[in-house]
Design a protein around this motif. Structure first.
Motif, PDB file in Angstrom:
ATOM      1  N   GLU A  82       0.834  -1.209   0.000  1.00 43.76           N
ATOM      2  CA  GLU A  82       0.000   0.000   0.000  1.00 43.76           C
ATOM      3  C   GLU A  82       0.865   1.254   0.000  1.00 43.76           C
ATOM      4  OE1 GLU A  82      -2.853   2.326   3.147  1.00 43.76           O
ATOM      5  OE2 GLU A  82      -2.879   0.135   3.166  1.00 43.76           O
ATOM      6  N   ILE A  83       1.923   1.274   0.764  1.00 41.86           N
ATOM      7  CA  ILE A  83       2.816   2.442   0.802  1.00 41.86           C
ATOM      8  C   ILE A  83       3.510   2.618  -0.545  1.00 41.86           C
ATOM      9  CG2 ILE A  83       4.941   3.320   1.831  1.00 41.86           C
ATOM     10  CD1 ILE A  83       3.971   2.084   4.474  1.00 41.86           C
ATOM     11  N   ASN A  84       3.931   1.530  -1.157  1.00 46.91           N
ATOM     12  CA  ASN A  84       4.584   1.623  -2.464  1.00 46.91           C
ATOM     13  C   ASN A  84       3.616   2.054  -3.566  1.00 46.91           C
ATOM     14  OD1 ASN A  84       7.091   0.927  -1.504  1.00 46.91           O
ATOM     15  ND2 ASN A  84       6.808  -1.255  -1.879  1.00 46.91           N
ATOM     16  N   ALA A  85       2.305   1.812  -3.391  1.00 44.44           N
ATOM     17  CA  ALA A  85       1.316   2.186  -4.401  1.00 44.44           C
ATOM     18  C   ALA A  85       0.961   3.668  -4.350  1.00 44.44           C
ATOM     19  CB  ALA A  85       0.055   1.350  -4.223  1.00 44.44           C
ATOM     20  N   ARG A  86       1.309   4.362  -3.298  1.00 48.28           N
ATOM     21  CA  ARG A  86       0.995   5.787  -3.180  1.00 48.28           C
ATOM     22  C   ARG A  86       1.787   6.574  -4.227  1.00 48.28           C
ATOM     23  NH1 ARG A  86       1.645   6.369   3.337  1.00 48.28           N
ATOM     24  NH2 ARG A  86      -0.135   5.066   3.889  1.00 48.28           N
ATOM     25  N   PRO A  87       1.196   7.666  -4.703  1.00 41.64           N
ATOM     26  CA  PRO A  87       1.932   8.481  -5.672  1.00 41.64           C
ATOM     27  C   PRO A  87       3.134   9.150  -5.010  1.00 41.64           C
ATOM     28  CG  PRO A  87      -0.133   9.542  -5.060  1.00 41.64           C
ATOM     29  CD  PRO A  87      -0.141   8.175  -4.445  1.00 41.64           C
ATOM     30  N   LYS A  88       4.227   9.154  -5.739  1.00 42.55           N
ATOM     31  CA  LYS A  88       5.455   9.710  -5.181  1.00 42.55           C
ATOM     32  C   LYS A  88       5.735  11.070  -5.819  1.00 42.55           C
ATOM     33  CE  LYS A  88       7.484   5.214  -4.407  1.00 42.55           C
ATOM     34  NZ  LYS A  88       8.544   4.279  -4.704  1.00 42.55           N
ATOM     35  N   SER A  89       6.136  11.998  -4.999  1.00 39.46           N
ATOM     36  CA  SER A  89       6.545  13.295  -5.520  1.00 39.46           C
ATOM     37  C   SER A  89       8.047  13.410  -5.305  1.00 39.46           C
ATOM     38  CB  SER A  89       5.813  14.423  -4.797  1.00 39.46           C
ATOM     39  OG  SER A  89       6.119  14.378  -3.421  1.00 39.46           O
ATOM     40  N   ASP A  90       8.670  14.177  -6.185  1.00 44.07           N
ATOM     41  CA  ASP A  90      10.110  14.346  -6.066  1.00 44.07           C
ATOM     42  C   ASP A  90      10.423  15.164  -4.819  1.00 44.07           C
ATOM     43  OD1 ASP A  90      10.611  12.936  -8.336  1.00 44.07           O
ATOM     44  OD2 ASP A  90      10.499  14.692  -9.643  1.00 44.07           O
ATOM     45  N   TRP A  91      11.416  14.732  -4.117  1.00 43.76           N
ATOM     46  CA  TRP A  91      11.811  15.413  -2.895  1.00 43.76           C
ATOM     47  C   TRP A  91      12.782  16.526  -3.249  1.00 43.76           C
ATOM     48  CZ3 TRP A  91      16.539  15.940  -0.275  1.00 43.76           C
ATOM     49  CH2 TRP A  91      16.439  16.460   1.020  1.00 43.76           C
ATOM     50  N   LYS A  92      12.492  17.711  -2.706  1.00 45.92           N
ATOM     51  CA  LYS A  92      13.360  18.850  -2.935  1.00 45.92           C
ATOM     52  C   LYS A  92      13.766  19.408  -1.586  1.00 45.92           C
ATOM     53  CE  LYS A  92      11.093  19.981  -7.236  1.00 45.92           C
ATOM     54  NZ  LYS A  92      10.263  20.936  -7.957  1.00 45.92           N
ATOM     55  N   PRO A  93      15.046  19.629  -1.370  1.00 47.69           N
ATOM     56  CA  PRO A  93      15.470  20.152  -0.072  1.00 47.69           C
ATOM     57  C   PRO A  93      15.065  21.612   0.085  1.00 47.69           C
ATOM     58  CG  PRO A  93      17.339  19.968  -1.537  1.00 47.69           C
ATOM     59  CD  PRO A  93      16.177  19.355  -2.250  1.00 47.69           C
ATOM     60  N   LYS A  94      14.832  22.014   1.307  1.00 46.52           N
ATOM     61  CA  LYS A  94      14.500  23.401   1.590  1.00 46.52           C
ATOM     62  C   LYS A  94      15.767  24.235   1.541  1.00 46.52           C
ATOM     63  CE  LYS A  94      10.528  22.510   4.506  1.00 46.52           C
ATOM     64  NZ  LYS A  94       9.925  22.733   5.816  1.00 46.52           N
ATOM     65  N   ALA A  95      15.599  25.501   1.184  1.00 43.65           N
ATOM     66  CA  ALA A  95      16.750  26.404   1.113  1.00 43.65           C
ATOM     67  C   ALA A  95      17.233  26.729   2.519  1.00 43.65           C
ATOM     68  CB  ALA A  95      16.350  27.684   0.391  1.00 43.65           C
ATOM     69  N   TRP A  96      18.546  26.850   2.654  1.00 45.14           N
ATOM     70  CA  TRP A  96      19.117  27.181   3.953  1.00 45.14           C
ATOM     71  C   TRP A  96      19.902  28.463   3.856  1.00 45.14           C
ATOM     72  CZ3 TRP A  96      17.922  25.581   8.533  1.00 45.14           C
ATOM     73  CH2 TRP A  96      18.740  25.926   9.615  1.00 45.14           C
ATOM     74  N   PRO A  97      19.769  29.347   4.683  1.00 45.10           N
ATOM     75  CA  PRO A  97      18.873  29.475   5.833  1.00 45.10           C
ATOM     76  C   PRO A  97      17.450  29.733   5.358  1.00 45.10           C
ATOM     77  CG  PRO A  97      20.192  31.462   5.593  1.00 45.10           C
ATOM     78  CD  PRO A  97      20.674  30.491   4.558  1.00 45.10           C
ATOM     79  N   PRO A  98      16.488  29.320   6.143  1.00 49.19           N
ATOM     80  CA  PRO A  98      15.086  29.491   5.737  1.00 49.19           C
ATOM     81  C   PRO A  98      14.747  30.963   5.519  1.00 49.19           C
ATOM     82  CG  PRO A  98      15.258  28.057   7.659  1.00 49.19           C
ATOM     83  CD  PRO A  98      16.603  28.622   7.411  1.00 49.19           C
ATOM     84  N   LYS A  99      13.954  31.224   4.484  1.00 48.75           N
ATOM     85  CA  LYS A  99      13.548  32.591   4.194  1.00 48.75           C
ATOM     86  C   LYS A  99      12.511  33.052   5.209  1.00 48.75           C
ATOM     87  CE  LYS A  99      14.360  31.979  -0.699  1.00 48.75           C
ATOM     88  NZ  LYS A  99      13.788  31.940  -2.028  1.00 48.75           N
ATOM     89  N   GLY A 100      12.497  34.344   5.466  1.00 52.36           N
ATOM     90  CA  GLY A 100      11.498  34.915   6.371  1.00 52.36           C
ATOM     91  C   GLY A 100      12.032  35.132   7.778  1.00 52.36           C
ATOM     92  N   GLU A 101      13.179  34.607   8.104  1.00 52.13           N
ATOM     93  CA  GLU A 101      13.741  34.830   9.421  1.00 52.13           C
ATOM     94  C   GLU A 101      14.689  36.024   9.347  1.00 52.13           C
ATOM     95  OE1 GLU A 101      15.630  31.525  11.229  1.00 52.13           O
ATOM     96  OE2 GLU A 101      13.855  30.268  11.181  1.00 52.13           O
ATOM     97  N   GLU A 102      14.712  36.804  10.392  1.00 56.14           N
ATOM     98  CA  GLU A 102      15.623  37.940  10.435  1.00 56.14           C
ATOM     99  C   GLU A 102      16.883  37.521  11.177  1.00 56.14           C
ATOM    100  OE1 GLU A 102      13.718  41.308  12.135  1.00 56.14           O
ATOM    101  OE2 GLU A 102      11.959  41.128  10.871  1.00 56.14           O
ATOM    102  N   ASN A 103      18.007  38.035  10.728  1.00 52.91           N
ATOM    103  CA  ASN A 103      19.295  37.663  11.311  1.00 52.91           C
ATOM    104  C   ASN A 103      19.503  38.278  12.692  1.00 52.91           C
ATOM    105  OD1 ASN A 103      19.895  36.143   9.092  1.00 52.91           O
ATOM    106  ND2 ASN A 103      20.954  37.795   8.035  1.00 52.91           N
ATOM    107  N   GLY A 104      18.851  39.379  13.030  1.00 53.53           N
ATOM    108  CA  GLY A 104      19.066  40.083  14.274  1.00 53.53           C
ATOM    109  C   GLY A 104      18.341  39.468  15.462  1.00 53.53           C
ATOM    110  N   ASN A 105      17.309  38.686  15.256  1.00 53.38           N
ATOM    111  CA  ASN A 105      16.546  38.107  16.370  1.00 53.38           C
ATOM    112  C   ASN A 105      17.233  36.862  16.896  1.00 53.38           C
ATOM    113  OD1 ASN A 105      14.631  40.067  16.043  1.00 53.38           O
ATOM    114  ND2 ASN A 105      13.269  38.781  14.813  1.00 53.38           N
ATOM    115  N   GLU A 106      17.529  36.898  18.203  1.00 51.65           N
ATOM    116  CA  GLU A 106      18.131  35.715  18.822  1.00 51.65           C
ATOM    117  C   GLU A 106      17.525  35.481  20.163  1.00 51.65           C
ATOM    118  OE1 GLU A 106      22.356  35.315  18.752  1.00 51.65           O
ATOM    119  OE2 GLU A 106      22.469  36.382  16.892  1.00 51.65           O
TER     120      GLU A 106
END
Length: 103
Positions: free
Chosen positions: A79-103
């Protein structure tokens, strides 16, 4: 000190005598009643039947559990193998939307 010496002189011979008697009685075998001899009147056969039945039941339970779990495992994997597969794409690093000054 005097009390210990007096007690030893009074109780020492009695202790030696009781130890000597204990050595004489160590070779005597206690009598047993013949009506309750272990293994008499088919008692061993009863143990063999009970233990053999428990062992056979345990083996049957283990075989049934392993065989049904294997079938369920194969079904889930297919059943798991029958599921549709999507290509895996890594997330960009560092994640967008975070500010560098907040710690």
């Amino acid at each position: 000190m005097f009390a210990c010496r007096a007690a030893w002189q009074r109780c020492g011979p009695l202790a030696r005598q009781s130890l000597y008697r204990a050595q004489l009685n160590s070779d005597v075998v206690p009598r047993r009643l013949m009506s309750s001899v272990p293994g008499g009147s088919g008692e061993n056969f009863l143990y063999v039947v009970l233990c053999g039945g428990a062992f056979a039941g345990g083996l049957a339970y283990a075989y049934r559990t392993v065989s049904t779990d294997h079938a369920r495992f194969v079904d889930r994997v297919s059943e798991i193998n029958a599921r549709p597969k999507s290509d895996w794409k890594p997330k960009a690093w560092p994640p967008k939307g975070e500010e560098n000054g907040n710690e």
